[in-house]
Scaffold this motif. Structure first.
Motif, mmCIF file in Angstrom:
data_model
loop_
_atom_site.group_PDB
_atom_site.id
_atom_site.type_symbol
_atom_site.label_atom_id
_atom_site.label_comp_id
_atom_site.label_asym_id
_atom_site.label_seq_id
_atom_site.Cartn_x
_atom_site.Cartn_y
_atom_site.Cartn_z
ATOM 1 N N ALA A 56 47.178 63.452 87.072
ATOM 2 C CA ALA A 56 47.139 62.711 85.808
ATOM 3 C C ALA A 56 47.125 61.206 86.002
ATOM 4 C CB ALA A 56 48.342 63.092 84.942
ATOM 5 N N LEU A 57 46.480 60.568 85.057
ATOM 6 C CA LEU A 57 46.615 59.135 84.866
ATOM 7 C C LEU A 57 47.407 58.992 83.580
ATOM 8 C CD1 LEU A 57 42.990 58.990 85.721
ATOM 9 C CD2 LEU A 57 44.400 57.181 86.651
ATOM 10 N N VAL A 58 48.480 58.225 83.621
ATOM 11 C CA VAL A 58 49.335 58.140 82.436
ATOM 12 C C VAL A 58 49.508 56.680 82.026
ATOM 13 C CG1 VAL A 58 51.572 58.736 81.431
ATOM 14 C CG2 VAL A 58 50.603 60.196 83.214
ATOM 15 N N GLY A 59 49.290 56.423 80.738
ATOM 16 C CA GLY A 59 49.432 55.053 80.237
ATOM 17 C C GLY A 59 50.505 54.928 79.177
ATOM 18 N N LYS A 60 51.357 53.911 79.349
ATOM 19 C CA LYS A 60 52.247 53.521 78.253
ATOM 20 C C LYS A 60 51.404 52.678 77.312
ATOM 21 C CE LYS A 60 54.763 49.994 77.283
ATOM 22 N NZ LYS A 60 54.830 50.095 75.807
ATOM 23 N N VAL A 61 51.335 53.068 76.060
ATOM 24 C CA VAL A 61 50.440 52.387 75.115
ATOM 25 C C VAL A 61 50.975 50.988 74.785
ATOM 26 C CG1 VAL A 61 49.599 52.432 72.731
ATOM 27 C CG2 VAL A 61 49.529 54.507 74.117
ATOM 28 N N SER A 62 50.083 50.008 74.836
ATOM 29 C CA SER A 62 50.462 48.629 74.505
ATOM 30 C C SER A 62 49.926 48.241 73.129
ATOM 31 C CB SER A 62 49.882 47.661 75.543
ATOM 32 O OG SER A 62 50.499 47.861 76.787
ATOM 33 N N MET A 63 50.836 47.684 72.309
ATOM 34 C CA MET A 63 50.467 47.193 70.973
ATOM 35 C C MET A 63 51.391 46.024 70.637
ATOM 36 S SD MET A 63 50.618 50.980 69.185
ATOM 37 C CE MET A 63 49.915 50.618 67.611
ATOM 38 N N ASN A 64 50.833 44.914 70.142
ATOM 39 C CA ASN A 64 51.697 43.823 69.671
ATOM 40 C C ASN A 64 51.270 43.275 68.309
ATOM 41 O OD1 ASN A 64 49.456 42.363 70.432
ATOM 42 N ND2 ASN A 64 50.609 40.730 71.433
ATOM 43 N N VAL A 65 50.350 43.984 67.649
ATOM 44 C CA VAL A 65 49.931 43.571 66.302
ATOM 45 C C VAL A 65 50.719 44.388 65.279
ATOM 46 C CG1 VAL A 65 47.980 43.531 64.680
ATOM 47 C CG2 VAL A 65 47.626 42.881 67.079
ATOM 48 N N LYS A 66 51.271 43.664 64.289
ATOM 49 C CA LYS A 66 52.126 44.331 63.283
ATOM 50 C C LYS A 66 51.367 45.419 62.516
ATOM 51 C CE LYS A 66 55.470 40.707 62.103
ATOM 52 N NZ LYS A 66 55.176 39.666 63.091
ATOM 53 N N ASN A 67 52.098 46.487 62.159
ATOM 54 C CA ASN A 67 51.536 47.517 61.274
ATOM 55 C C ASN A 67 52.664 48.047 60.395
ATOM 56 O OD1 ASN A 67 52.939 49.647 62.839
ATOM 57 N ND2 ASN A 67 51.446 49.121 64.409
ATOM 58 N N GLY A 109 55.811 49.685 61.752
ATOM 59 C CA GLY A 109 56.670 48.899 62.649
ATOM 60 C C GLY A 109 56.496 49.345 64.091
ATOM 61 N N TYR A 110 55.310 49.869 64.398
ATOM 62 C CA TYR A 110 55.051 50.474 65.708
ATOM 63 C C TYR A 110 54.316 49.473 66.611
ATOM 64 C CZ TYR A 110 53.484 54.218 68.900
ATOM 65 O OH TYR A 110 53.237 55.016 69.987
ATOM 66 N N TYR A 111 55.086 48.526 67.155
ATOM 67 C CA TYR A 111 54.519 47.506 68.056
ATOM 68 C C TYR A 111 55.684 46.824 68.752
ATOM 69 C CZ TYR A 111 55.961 44.479 64.234
ATOM 70 O OH TYR A 111 56.718 43.868 63.268
ATOM 71 N N ASN A 112 55.389 46.064 69.778
ATOM 72 C CA ASN A 112 56.412 45.298 70.492
ATOM 73 C C ASN A 112 56.065 43.818 70.490
ATOM 74 O OD1 ASN A 112 58.245 47.254 71.448
ATOM 75 N ND2 ASN A 112 56.926 47.775 73.187
ATOM 76 N N ASP A 113 57.078 42.967 70.693
ATOM 77 C CA ASP A 113 56.788 41.551 70.971
ATOM 78 C C ASP A 113 56.053 41.486 72.300
ATOM 79 O OD1 ASP A 113 58.028 40.714 68.738
ATOM 80 O OD2 ASP A 113 59.930 40.186 69.735
ATOM 81 N N THR A 114 55.220 40.469 72.445
ATOM 82 C CA THR A 114 54.369 40.388 73.644
ATOM 83 C C THR A 114 55.180 40.430 74.945
ATOM 84 O OG1 THR A 114 52.886 39.046 72.321
ATOM 85 C CG2 THR A 114 52.493 39.060 74.704
ATOM 86 N N ASN A 115 56.262 39.641 75.004
ATOM 87 C CA ASN A 115 57.006 39.598 76.270
ATOM 88 C C ASN A 115 57.711 40.911 76.582
ATOM 89 O OD1 ASN A 115 56.216 37.110 77.097
ATOM 90 N ND2 ASN A 115 57.887 36.054 75.998
ATOM 91 N N VAL A 116 58.271 41.507 75.533
ATOM 92 C CA VAL A 116 58.917 42.823 75.717
ATOM 93 C C VAL A 116 57.872 43.806 76.245
ATOM 94 C CG1 VAL A 116 59.950 44.781 74.489
ATOM 95 C CG2 VAL A 116 60.604 42.438 73.871
ATOM 96 N N GLU A 117 56.702 43.778 75.603
ATOM 97 C CA GLU A 117 55.635 44.709 75.979
ATOM 98 C C GLU A 117 55.231 44.517 77.441
ATOM 99 O OE1 GLU A 117 54.517 47.343 74.582
ATOM 100 O OE2 GLU A 117 53.068 47.623 76.176
#
Ligand code: GUN
Ligand code: FE
Length: 443
Positions: free
Chosen positions: A155-166, A169-177
């Motif tokens: 497998a190739l596994v990715g933690k999904v990255s998102m920093n744009v508000k929705n 509330g499913y996103y992170n601040d850029t630095n946290v991400e």
């Protein structure tokens, strides 16, 4: 189990132009293919193989080996939504059904439970390699990594990255991400598991800003990671992306300017790519994960796969659960054929994909799209043994016995493979091997 295996019988290995079909044997040691040769050679050396400790499996007339399926694009956390909530187009579907479900994976126990079902289901379907989107959550996505390791899936596994508000509330601040992605990559690499790799996963250009994408591409480069994302799936999506990036003439340029296309890269969908975007994909070696089920269910469009292939773009197949309504690669390859036929019926001048090409896309095509074709995707000496034993008439087989073929030997063999491609299901996949380890056995 013995680490020395020999299969004797019909061995099927699809290439883009042909299907190689030999009646002979394949020798496996420590998970790698060490020889492929004729039945005559096997017969002459059978005693030596036995003396040197090989476990020998002779396949019947209605059995054959094919390379394991490669699912180039699927969302593990979306499996509970399989087959539901398909009444909205992409962007509304994401907000209404998908982000709220993915939020639940902050609960690692829930994550572990779902991911165990997902990985077991995919292995049962013959998916020996999957390229997964996890969720936004570091710990939750590490549960997916643990699951694939536990079940010995590649497998190739990715933690999904998102920093744009929705709204969810499913996103992170850029630095946290960025910190979480670095931690994720390091933790996966620390497992030193040969079957599992981290993949950098900016969700798509509407979920990540420029800064985040640039930094993610740096992390990918520094760790030689594959990057996966979505591109040109839906017309509204493209319109919003181009409105936000007026300096870019097309969607691909957005990713390219952020450095995303500098690395090994696989993009899902590409339904509406322009000619010049397709040329950029070919020139830069960027792959497309074609997801026909999802493109139909979310009414995104008909992806012109033949055109992509003719232009020299690498294409694999993805189930894209739960935009796609089926987790099986057999379903994906049939729907790829259907979409291709429909395009042709609507007047596309390119010829439709045939079943051999669809089988190629589900195996070696996918391996190539994931930059893993030096390791898997076909039966070649030196590659890992990721394989499916197919029995056309297994217990409860959906395929009825058929003894009246007019074809002889080789032709008849290809007819059996064709039957499996059009009619088969998990009941015909009686054994599954990943790197020589048996991960399914219903023989
Ligand atoms: N684009 C961004 N996220 C997604 C997703 O989860 N599924 C699909 N099909 N497209 C997306
Ligand atoms: Fe997707």
């Amino acid at each position: 189990m013995s680490d020395k295996l020999i299969f004797v019988g019909n061995i099927i290995s699809p290439t883009l132009l042909n299907i190689e079909c030999i009646n002979g044997f394949i020798q496996v040691q420590n998970g790698k293919i060490t020889d492929i040769n004729t039945r005559k050679y096997f017969n002459q050396n059978e005693q030596t193989f036995i003396k040197t400790g090989y476990t020998i499996k002779v396949l019947g007339l209605n059995e054959f080996l094919i390379p394991g399926f490669v699912d180039c694009h699927t969302h593990a956390p979306q499996y509970p939504n399989l087959g539901i909530g398909l009444d909205r187009p992409l962007l509304e579907w994401l907000d209404k059904y998908t982000f709220p479900l993915e939020c639940l994976y902050s609960d690692t126990e829930f994550a572990a439970k779902v991911y165990d079902q997902v990985v077991r289901r995919l292995i049962n379907n013959g998916t020996t390699t999957a390229c997964y989107f996890g969720s936004l959550h570091l710990e939750g996505t590490l549960e997916l990594v643990k699951c694939v390791i536990k079940h010995n899936q590649r497998a190739l596994v990715g933690k999904v990255s998102m920093n744009v508000k929705n709204d969810a509330g499913y996103y992170n601040d850029t630095n946290v991400e960025l910190n979480q992605v670095k931690t994720f990559v390091n933790k996966v690499l620390e497992y030193k598991n040969k079957l599992v790799e981290p993949v950098i996963t900016p969700r798509f250009a509407l979920s990540c800003d420029k800064e985040l994408m640039k930094q993610l591409s740096t992390i990918a480069r520094e760790n030689s990671c594959l990057i996966q994302s979505h591109i040109s799936e839906n017309k509204k999506e493209i319109e919003f992306v181009l409105n936000s990036y007026s300096e870019c003439s097309n969607y691909a340029e957005v990713y390219d300017r952020c450095g995303i296309f500098n690395n090994k890269c696989i993009m899902a969908h590409g339904v509406h790519l322009t000619e010049s975007e397709m040329s950029m994909f070919a020139r830069k070696g960027i792959s497309i994960a074609h997801c026909p089920a999802s493109n139909t269910r979310l009414r995104s469009g008909l992806c012109p796969v033949r055109k992509l292939l003719d232009k020299g773009v690498k294409v694999g197949l993805g189930t894209d659960v739960s935009g796609g309504d089926n987790s099986s690669m057999l379903d994906a390859l049939r729907r790829a054929m259907d979409v291709s036929e429909h395009l042709n019926l609507l007047g596309a001048k390119e010829s439709p994909l045939n079943w051999r090409e669809a089988l190629y896309l589900a195996t070696l095509g996918g391996a190539t799209a994931l930059h893993l074709n030096d390791k898997i995707g076909s039966f070649e000496v030196g590659k890992d043994f990721d394989a499916l034993v197919i029995d056309l008439y297994s217990k409860d087989s959906p395929i009825d016995k058929y003894d009246s073929s007019l074809a002889q030997e080789q032709e008849a063999m290809l007819e059996r493979v064709q039957k499996f491609v059009y009619l088969g299901d998990d009941r015909n996949i009686v054994q599954v091997y990943v790197k020589g380890i048996k991960v399914k056995d219903i023989l």
